[in-house]
Design an enzyme around this catalytic site. Structure first.
Site, short mmCIF file in Angstrom:
data_model
loop_
_atom_site.label_atom_id
_atom_site.label_comp_id
_atom_site.label_asym_id
_atom_site.label_seq_id
_atom_site.Cartn_x
_atom_site.Cartn_y
_atom_site.Cartn_z
N CYS A 191 -0.43 4.20 2.19
CA CYS A 191 -0.28 4.16 3.66
C CYS A 191 1.20 4.20 3.96
O CYS A 191 1.40 4.86 4.94
CB CYS A 191 -0.83 2.43 4.11
SG CYS A 191 -2.31 1.83 3.09
N ASP A 192 2.04 3.32 3.37
CA ASP A 192 3.08 3.39 3.85
C ASP A 192 4.50 4.20 3.14
O ASP A 192 5.27 4.31 3.34
CB ASP A 192 3.96 2.01 3.59
CG ASP A 192 2.95 0.98 4.49
OD1 ASP A 192 2.17 1.54 5.59
OD2 ASP A 192 2.74 -0.12 4.15
N CYS B 167 0.85 -1.02 0.26
CA CYS B 167 0.04 -0.18 -0.12
C CYS B 167 1.01 1.08 -0.20
O CYS B 167 1.42 1.76 1.00
CB CYS B 167 -0.78 -0.07 1.18
SG CYS B 167 -2.08 1.60 1.14
#
Ligand SMILES: Cc1cc2nc3c(=O)[nH]c(=O)nc-3n(C[C@H](O)[C@H](O)[C@H](O)COP(=O)(O)OP(=O)(O)OC[C@H]3O[C@@H](n4cnc5c(N)ncnc54)[C@H](O)[C@@H]3O)c2cc1C
Length: 315
Positions: A141-142, A138
């Site tokens: 997200c990261d 992701c």
């Protein structure tokens, strides 16, 4: 715990397919149990959805909130929402089914399966050990954790190129590894990535090993001749496709070779006359949010005919 109610319908899954079905079930007054681990589905992690018709742009978290709110407004006492529950199995019981979750069991006359898909894991040595230690699925997200660093993206479809584009904004370099020399991504997205000076593509390569002690320090890949090369990177973003969430279904429904549930595209009915499926879990050729919602609406029309008239529209 068995709740005692015999529902007309059990909807399993809270992505666009499940929620569209839930809204229609509420409006059609089908007594429904709606079971999902969470709302929103796969594009929860997306930073920009620009093709959800009627909404110019929204992110995945907003999509999830809107879907949940829409269902809750109309659910009233018709749709019994069991959010946070995980379906473990479904068995035939009398004239219906028993759906068993990690928190209870629900009996229903018919079922709509809308459990979508999950990410395919990187099949390389060391990948399991270093998952969430530099291997991620992701970018939104990261990605920011890898700001200023060298990273790799594995894959050649839209998800891979969109991930690369996000990372190119703040990573030192992004190297995309693809196992063929053709890309499944839209040409416009490929061109946008290729225009960035910190982007590089390696074609006809297969990741063989993820390297690192406690965190990723590199990825080894093999070229077409079998030669292995080490690419030093701090992060690896894996975008190599999806696996249908059909493991819990068992062998009771006909599936294709990649375990997507076969449906009649006119009605979304499966090989079982009282089970329907919609969205990414099906063997439909195209998978998108709008398609998932539309498939589910089609299924609901057919389920309504079945519950009230005992027939499918198509028969
Ligand atoms: C990063 C990313 C970006 C995307 N961007 C777009 C985009 O911009 N536009 C677009 O149209 N499409 C996009 N897609 C594709 C789109 O997300 C899917 O086509 C869509 O989510 C499919 O919806 P679905 O309802 O069939 O399944 P999913 O969205 O996969 O939802 C499945 C639901 O089922 C639940 N579930 C699964 N198994 C169980 C179980 N055993 N018990 C209980 N609940 C369960 C899950 O919690 C989830 O809520 C994107 C996909 C990804 C991965």
């Amino acid at each position: 715990m068995l709740c005692g109610m015999f529902y007309d319908l059990a909807i399993i899954g809270g992505g666009p397919a499940g929620v569209a079905a839930g809204v229609y079930a509420a409006r059609k007054k089908l007594k429904t149990v709606f079971i999902t681990k969470d709302f929103g589905g796969q594009s929860n992690v997306s930073t920009g959805i620009e093709n959800w018709i009627g909404t110019v742009r929204l992110d995945g978290v907003e999509l999830a909130k809107n879907l949940e709110a829409h269902l809750r407004v109309y659910a009233a006492d018709t749709v019994d929402i069991r959010a946070g529950e995980w379906v473990a199995r479904v068995e035939k019981v009398g004239s219906g089914f028993r759906v068993t979750t990690d928190a209870g069991a629900y009996d229903s006359r018919s079922i709509l399966v809308a459990t979508g898909s999950s990410r395919r894991k990187l099949p390389a040595k060391g990948a399991d050990r270093l998952e969430h230690r530099g291997i991620t699925y992701c970018a939104s997200c990261d990605g920011p954790l890898f700001s200023g660093m060298d990273v790799a993206v594995v894959g050649g479809g839209n998800a891979a190129f969109e991930t690369a584009l996000q990372l190119l904004a703040y990573c030192k370099s992004v190297t995309l590894l693809n196992r063929t020399d053709t890309f499944r991504a839209d040409e416009i997205t490929v061109a946008a990535a290729k225009a960035k000076p910190n982007f590089r593509v390696l074609t006809n390569v297969t990741p063989s090993e993820v390297v690192g002690e406690s965190f990723v320090t590199g990825i080894k890949y093999k070229d077409a001749t079998g030669n292995e090369t080490l690419l030093p990177v701090a992060g690896i973003f894996v975008e190599i496709g999806l696996i249908p969430n059909s493991g819990w279904v068992g062998s009771s429904l006909d599936m294709n070779e990649i375990k997507q549930i076969k449906v009649d595209p006119r009605t979304q009915r499966t090989s079982h006359p009282r089970v329907w499926a919609a969205g990414d879990i099906t063997d439909g050729v195209y998978h998108q949010n709008n398609i998932a919602a539309g498939d589910a609406v089609k299924a609901l029309e057919d389920i309504y005919m079945f519950v009230h008239k005992g027939v499918s529209t198509a028969h």
